[in-house]
Design an enzyme around this catalytic site. Structure first.
Site, PDB file in Angstrom:
ATOM      1  N   GLU A  68       0.816  -1.224   0.000  1.00  0.00           N
ATOM      2  CA  GLU A  68       0.000   0.000   0.000  1.00  0.00           C
ATOM      3  C   GLU A  68       0.848   1.273   0.000  1.00  0.00           C
ATOM      4  O   GLU A  68       0.690   2.152   0.849  1.00  0.00           O
ATOM      5  CB  GLU A  68      -0.984  -0.046   1.169  1.00  0.00           C
ATOM      6  CG  GLU A  68      -1.957  -1.207   1.013  1.00  0.00           C
ATOM      7  CD  GLU A  68      -2.955  -1.357   2.135  1.00  0.00           C
ATOM      8  OE1 GLU A  68      -3.178  -0.381   2.870  1.00  0.00           O
ATOM      9  OE2 GLU A  68      -3.503  -2.466   2.288  1.00  0.00           O
ATOM     10  N   ASN A 127       1.131   5.977   7.815  1.00  0.00           N
ATOM     11  CA  ASN A 127      -0.215   5.443   7.598  1.00  0.00           C
ATOM     12  C   ASN A 127      -0.251   3.935   7.344  1.00  0.00           C
ATOM     13  O   ASN A 127      -1.287   3.403   6.974  1.00  0.00           O
ATOM     14  CB  ASN A 127      -0.888   6.160   6.421  1.00  0.00           C
ATOM     15  CG  ASN A 127      -1.183   7.608   6.750  1.00  0.00           C
ATOM     16  OD1 ASN A 127      -0.783   8.499   6.015  1.00  0.00           O
ATOM     17  ND2 ASN A 127      -1.836   7.850   7.877  1.00  0.00           N
ATOM     18  N   HIS A 181     -17.583 -10.658   6.113  1.00  0.00           N
ATOM     19  CA  HIS A 181     -16.310  -9.989   6.364  1.00  0.00           C
ATOM     20  C   HIS A 181     -15.542 -10.697   7.470  1.00  0.00           C
ATOM     21  O   HIS A 181     -16.089 -10.953   8.540  1.00  0.00           O
ATOM     22  CB  HIS A 181     -16.530  -8.520   6.759  1.00  0.00           C
ATOM     23  CG  HIS A 181     -15.231  -7.777   6.920  1.00  0.00           C
ATOM     24  ND1 HIS A 181     -14.865  -7.141   8.076  1.00  0.00           N
ATOM     25  CD2 HIS A 181     -14.195  -7.606   6.061  1.00  0.00           C
ATOM     26  CE1 HIS A 181     -13.655  -6.590   7.911  1.00  0.00           C
ATOM     27  NE2 HIS A 181     -13.235  -6.864   6.697  1.00  0.00           N
ATOM     28  N   HIS A 182     -14.298 -11.055   7.182  1.00  0.00           N
ATOM     29  CA  HIS A 182     -13.415 -11.688   8.167  1.00  0.00           C
ATOM     30  C   HIS A 182     -12.138 -10.875   8.280  1.00  0.00           C
ATOM     31  O   HIS A 182     -11.232 -11.029   7.454  1.00  0.00           O
ATOM     32  CB  HIS A 182     -13.029 -13.108   7.734  1.00  0.00           C
ATOM     33  CG  HIS A 182     -14.169 -14.072   7.709  1.00  0.00           C
ATOM     34  ND1 HIS A 182     -14.097 -15.263   7.019  1.00  0.00           N
ATOM     35  CD2 HIS A 182     -15.389 -14.042   8.292  1.00  0.00           C
ATOM     36  CE1 HIS A 182     -15.236 -15.930   7.185  1.00  0.00           C
ATOM     37  NE2 HIS A 182     -16.042 -15.210   7.941  1.00  0.00           N
ATOM     38  N   HIS A 235      -7.940  -8.530   1.445  1.00  0.00           N
ATOM     39  CA  HIS A 235      -7.230  -7.266   1.673  1.00  0.00           C
ATOM     40  C   HIS A 235      -5.950  -7.579   2.441  1.00  0.00           C
ATOM     41  O   HIS A 235      -5.870  -8.608   3.109  1.00  0.00           O
ATOM     42  CB  HIS A 235      -8.120  -6.279   2.429  1.00  0.00           C
ATOM     43  CG  HIS A 235      -9.072  -5.588   1.514  1.00  0.00           C
ATOM     44  ND1 HIS A 235      -9.258  -4.230   1.516  1.00  0.00           N
ATOM     45  CD2 HIS A 235      -9.868  -6.086   0.528  1.00  0.00           C
ATOM     46  CE1 HIS A 235     -10.139  -3.914   0.589  1.00  0.00           C
ATOM     47  NE2 HIS A 235     -10.535  -5.008  -0.027  1.00  0.00           N
ATOM     48  N   GLU A 236      -4.951  -6.685   2.291  1.00  0.00           N
ATOM     49  CA  GLU A 236      -3.604  -6.979   2.801  1.00  0.00           C
ATOM     50  C   GLU A 236      -3.226  -8.407   2.357  1.00  0.00           C
ATOM     51  O   GLU A 236      -2.853  -9.261   3.163  1.00  0.00           O
ATOM     52  CB  GLU A 236      -3.511  -6.844   4.334  1.00  0.00           C
ATOM     53  CG  GLU A 236      -3.835  -5.463   4.843  1.00  0.00           C
ATOM     54  CD  GLU A 236      -5.340  -5.175   4.854  1.00  0.00           C
ATOM     55  OE1 GLU A 236      -6.103  -6.072   5.232  1.00  0.00           O
ATOM     56  OE2 GLU A 236      -5.750  -4.074   4.455  1.00  0.00           O
ATOM     57  N   GLU A 275      -7.099  -6.553  -2.636  1.00  0.00           N
ATOM     58  CA  GLU A 275      -6.605  -5.190  -2.516  1.00  0.00           C
ATOM     59  C   GLU A 275      -5.150  -5.224  -2.994  1.00  0.00           C
ATOM     60  O   GLU A 275      -4.882  -5.444  -4.158  1.00  0.00           O
ATOM     61  CB  GLU A 275      -6.760  -4.724  -1.064  1.00  0.00           C
ATOM     62  CG  GLU A 275      -6.510  -3.248  -0.868  1.00  0.00           C
ATOM     63  CD  GLU A 275      -6.510  -2.877   0.610  1.00  0.00           C
ATOM     64  OE1 GLU A 275      -7.034  -1.815   0.932  1.00  0.00           O
ATOM     65  OE2 GLU A 275      -5.962  -3.632   1.440  1.00  0.00           O
ATOM     66  N   GLU A 288      -9.556   3.919   0.502  1.00  0.00           N
ATOM     67  CA  GLU A 288      -9.616   4.231   1.935  1.00  0.00           C
ATOM     68  C   GLU A 288      -8.568   5.269   2.355  1.00  0.00           C
ATOM     69  O   GLU A 288      -8.802   6.041   3.278  1.00  0.00           O
ATOM     70  CB  GLU A 288      -9.456   2.950   2.758  1.00  0.00           C
ATOM     71  CG  GLU A 288      -8.115   2.259   2.542  1.00  0.00           C
ATOM     72  CD  GLU A 288      -8.041   0.860   3.171  1.00  0.00           C
ATOM     73  OE1 GLU A 288      -9.073   0.187   3.262  1.00  0.00           O
ATOM     74  OE2 GLU A 288      -6.933   0.455   3.564  1.00  0.00           O
TER      75      GLU A 288
END
Ligand code: NOJ
Ligand code: CA
Length: 702
Positions: free
Chosen positions: A174, A195, A413-414, A483-484, A502, A508
C-alpha cells in the site's frame, strides 16, 4: 471449452563452436521476441531480444542453498526439447470471455558435472506479449529438499529506463507509486510511513509488477506467475550495473526464504513487453502461465456490484466496535457514544433497500462480529475474532433473510487482524456458517504485523496460508476478496474463487491518510502496474468528494466523472459503490453506476500512457452493451474517442458523463455534464478531461 493443441518441434540452434559456451534459442509465435539461453563455463543465463532491440542483456541464474552447495555452476546441458502450444480457454468471469494461450516453449535440462550431479531444468515460455521462465527440480537422489537462502535470478536492463515502482516491502503493497529513472530508485527512503499498520523494507528493492519504458519507446513489466508454496519475489536494484536480481521475502523465524520438497517447480519469472502501453493491460501472460481451473463449475459465484457498511467507519461516522471508541487509524473524535456502531440490523436493511432499488447485488457488512475492540495496535490478537459471533445489535440471520427477500446477497467480512493461525483454526466453522446461510463471498483482511512475529505478509508461510484459505473456501463454495493479501499472480485461473483483492493503496487512504491521500496520478499508474497482477477491489464511486462534514482535512483527489470512469478502467468482478447511500440520493450521475456491467465479453484499451491517462472500453457479457472509461492525471487533456469497436448496424443510446468545462479535481470536482445521444460505429466524440478528471460512457443497444 475448446482446445486445439499442436505439438511440433521448434527451430533449435545448438552451437558448439566454443567449448565453454553453449546456447539454444526460442522465439515467440509471431517471431518478434527471441530468448537465447546460454551456458558459459557451466553457469546458465539468458538474453531477450524484441525485434532488433535487446531488452534483457546477459543475465545469470542460480540459487544459494542452506546445508549444501548452491546450484548454478558446473552445469552441463543433458538434453533439451521444444514444443509449440495453442489453446483458447474461457474465463468463468473476467476482462474477456475467451483467452488465447499460444506460446513456444524451450526446456533445457541441466546437470552438475561435479560430485552431487544435481539436476535442474530451466523452462522458457515465449509469447507474443512477453515471456516467462521457471526452474523445475525433477525427482533425483541427491536433492530431495531445497532450503533456499537466495534465488539469484537476474534481469539485466539495457538502459536507464523510466520506472514506475513501489518499494520492495515484505509486508504491504500500500505505497504510492514513484516515477523515476531506474538508477534513481530509492526504496529505503520510503520506510516509516505513518499510515501503514505494518511495513518492512529491508533494502533497495522494488515490488512487482514493476513497469518501465525504454528510450526506444518499449514498455516492460516484470512480475511473477503462479506463486505457490514459495516466497514472494521482490527485485533488488543494482543501479551501477542496471541490474535487477530476485530477492525473495524472508522470515526471521526460519532465517531462510523457502523450503520445498523436490520435485518442485518455482513460480514463473515474467517479463511483459509491449509497443503500446495499453497492450500491457490487454496482455494475458500472467493468467496463461497458471494451470486451468481445478474447481469445475463455479457458477455459485456471481459477479456483482455491492454497497457496504464500510466507508462510514473510514470517515469516522460510525465504528466497527460496539463500544464506539476505535476507528481505523484515529480514535474517533468526541465522546464515546456520539458515534455509534455501524453494523446494526437496521443500518444493514437500509443498505439492502438501496441496493435492491439500484441494480446492486451485494452488501458488505464490516464490524458485525465481536472482537473489534481488540484488533489494531494490540499484540495479543490470537483468538480475538471468531467469525461466527455477531454483536448484540446485529441479527445476521435476519439481515440475510431480508437481503434474500430483496434479491441482495450479504458479503461476509473476516478481519483476521493478521493472526492467521487463529483464522486457520476457525475457517471451517466460519465457511460452514456462510454456506448454511447461502453466502458465497467473503472479504478477508490482514491488518497489522503477522503473528507469529517474524513472519511477513509476503513470505512463504503466508503464501501458503493465503493458498490454504482459497482451497478451504472452495470446498464451501466461497469466493475470496483478500485485503492486505499476497499479490495476484494469475492463480485466479486455477482457483476462480480468488475473485479480487486489494494489494495497493485503495480508496480508503483518501479518507484518512495524513499525506494528502492518493494523488491524481495514482490510478493512471496503477492501471499499468498493479492491475497487471489481476482484479483490484479499489472501491470507487465516492460522490461526496470533499468528505464533508466528516473529514475536513481529507478529500478524494479526482473529479466525480473520474469516480464513474473507474468502474470501467479498474477490473474486478466485484465493484463497490463505496459512498454512503445518502450521498447517492438525487444524483443523476448515479445512473451510470446502476447501468455499468461487472463481467466482460471483451476489453479494448483504446489509448493510454503510463502515469498520464488511460481509456478503456469493455463489452458486457450478458447484454453485449459497451461501457467506456477514461481517466487522466493532474493534467487536463482532450481525447478524441473513435467508436470503431462498436458492432456495425446497431444504434446505441450513449449516455456521456464528462467533466464540465470548469471541473477540476480540487477546485471544482463535482462539476459534471451528462448528455444522451445516439452513437454508431464509425462515430467520433471529442471529450475534455479536467485535471484529475475523466469520463464515463454507457452505450446501450437500441
Ligand atoms: C483494511 C481494509 O483494506 C479495509 O477495507 C477494511 O475496512 C479494514 N482493513 C478493516 O478490516
Ligand atoms: Ca488495506
Amino acid at each position: 471449452m475448446k482446445y486445439s493443441i499442436s505439438l511440433s518441434l521448434l527451430f533449435l540452434v545448438f552451437s558448439c563452436s566454443i567449448p565453454s559456451y553453449k546456447s539454444s534459442s526460442v522465439s515467440s509465435p509471431n517471431g518478434d521476441l527471441k530468448i537465447d539461453f546460454f551456458l558459459v563455463n557451466g553457469v546458465p543465463g539468458y538474453i531477450a531480444d524484441f525485434g532488433n532491440t535487446n531488452v534483457i542483456d546477459t543475465s545469470f541464474l542460480g540459487f544459494d542453498l542452506k546445508d549444501q552447495p548452491g546450484i548454478g555452476t558446473n552445469l552441463k546441458i543433458v538434453d533439451q526439447s521444444a514444443i509449440s502450444f495453442s489453446e483458447t480457454w474461457e474465463m468463468p468471469w473476467g476482462e474477456q470471455r475467451q483467452v488465447q494461450n499460444k506460446y513456444n516453449e524451450l526446456t533445457v535440462e541441466l546437470q552438475e558435472t561435479r560430485a552431487l550431479e544435481r539436476k535442474v531444468n530451466v523452462v522458457f515460455r515465449v509469447y507474443d506479449d512477453g515471456f516467462g521462465f521457471r526452474y523445475e527440480f525433477p525427482e533425483q537422489e541427491n536433492l530431495t529438499e531445497l532450503i533456499v537462502e537466495d534465488e539469484n535470478t537476474q534481469f539485466k536492463l539495457t538502459g536507464d529506463h523510466m520506472t514506475w515502482w513501489i518499494p520492495g516491502d515484505w509486508d504491504i503493497y500500500e505505497h504510492l507509486y514513484n516515477t523515476t529513472r531506474f538508477t534513481e530508485i530509492d526504496a529505503v527512503s520510503k520506510r516509516n510511513h505513518s499510515n501503514l499498520a505494518q511495513t518492512y523494507i529491508p533494502e533497495n528493492a522494488v515490488n512487482t509488477p514493476v513497469t518501465m519504458k525504454t528510450a526506444e519507446g518499449l514498455y516492460l513489466s516484470f512480475h511473477e506467475a503462479d506463486l505457490t508454496n514459495y516466497a514472494g519475489m521482490t527485485l533488488k536494484v543494482d543501479e551501477d550495473n542496471l541490474m535487477m536480481q530476485s530477492e525473495l521475502v524472508g522470515s526471521d523465524i526460519t532465517g531462510y526464504k523457502a523450503k520445498v520438497a523436490v520435485p518442485f517447480n518455482t513460480p514463473w519469472r515474467t517479463v511483459q513487453i509491449a509497443e503500446r502501453a495499453g497492450d500491457l493491460i490487454e496482455s494475458n501472460l500472467i493468467v496463461n502461465l497458471n494451470d486451468p481451473n481445478i474447481l469445475g463449475d463455479v457458477s455459485w459465484f456471481r459477479p456483482m456490484k455491492y454497497v457496504g457498511i464500510w466507508w462510514e467507519m473510514h470517515l469516522g461516522k460510525s465504528t466497527w466496535d460496539l463500544e464506539s471508541t476505535q476507528s481505523m487509524n484515529t480514535v474517533v473524535q468526541g465522546d464515546a457514544g456520539t458515534v455509534g456502531h455501524g453494523a446494526t440490523t437496521e443500518n444493514a436493511k437500509k443498505f439492502i433497500d438501496f441496493a435492491s432499488e439500484n441494480n446492486i447485488g451485494g452488501l458488505l457488512v464490516e464490524g458485525w462480529n465481536t472482537g473489534w475492540d481488540h484488533w489494531i495496535g494490540f499484540d495479543d490478537r490470537e483468538g480475538v475474532f471468531d467469525f461466527v459471533t455477531p454483536y448484540e445489535d446485529y441479527d445476521l440471520q435476519e439481515v440475510v433473510r431480508y437481503g434474500r427477500e430483496k434479491g441482495v446477497e450479504v458479503i461476509m467480512h473476516h478481519e483476521t487482524s493478521a493472526a492467521p493461525r487463529t483464522y486457520d483454526q476457525q475457517k471451517d466453522t466460519a465457511y460452514a456458517l456462510m454456506q448454511s446461510l447461502g453466502i458465497h463471498s467473503v472479504k478477508t483482511g490482514y491488518v497489522g504485523p503477522i503473528i507469529p512475529e517474524g513472519e511477513r505478509h509476503h513470505g512463504q508461510w503466508m503464501v501458503n496460508h493465503y493458498h490454504g484459505v482459497l482451497e478451504k473456501a472452495a470446498e464451501y463454495q466461497v469466493a475470496i476478496n483478500a485485503h492486505e493479501p499476497i499479490k495476484g499472480t494469475g492463480k485466479r485461473r486455477t482457483y476462480p474463487n480468488a475473485v479480487s483483492r486489494e494489494g495497493l493503496r485503495g480508496q480508503e487512504f483518501n479518507a484518512w491518510a495524513s499525506d494528502g491521500g492518493n494523488p491524481p496520478e495514482h490510478l493512471p499508474i496503477v492501471a499499468f502496474t498493479r492491475m497487471l497482477a489481476g482484479p483490484i477491489d479499489f472501491t470507487p464511486g465516492i460522490f461526496n468528494i470533499k468528505l464533508d462534514p466528516y473529514k475536513p482535512e481529507n478529500q478524494v483527489n479526482t473529479t466525480l466523472a473520474q469516480q464513474l470512469a473507474l468502474y470501467v478502467v479498474i477490473y474486478s468482478p466485484i465493484q463497490m459503490a463505496a459512498d454512503l447511500v445518502e450521498h447517492y440520493e438525487n444524483q443523476p450521475a448515479f445512473q451510470f453506476i446502476r447501468d455499468v456491467g461487472v463481467d466482460w465479453e471483451q476489453t479494448r484499451v483504446l489509448d493510454g500512457e503510463v502515469g498520464d491517462f488511460v481509456v478503456i472500453a469493455r463489452q458486457e457479457r450478458e447484454t453485449m452493451n459497451w461501457f467506456v472509461g477514461g481517466i487522466t492525471d493532474e493534467n487536463g487533456r482532450d481525447f478524441s474517442l473513435d467508436f470503431d469497436f462498436l458492432d456495425s448496424e446497431k444504434d446505441y443510446e450513449a449516455r456521456i458523463y464528462s467533466d464540465d468545462a470548469a471541473a477540476h479535481w480540487d477546485e471544482n470536482p463535482t462539476a459534471i455534464e451528462i448528455e444522451t445521444r445516439t452513437i454508431r460505429k464509425g462515430d467520433q466524440l471529442d471529450l475534455k478531461m479536467a485535471p484529475g478528471g475523466g469520463f464515463a460512457i454507457s452505450l446501450i443497444q437500441k
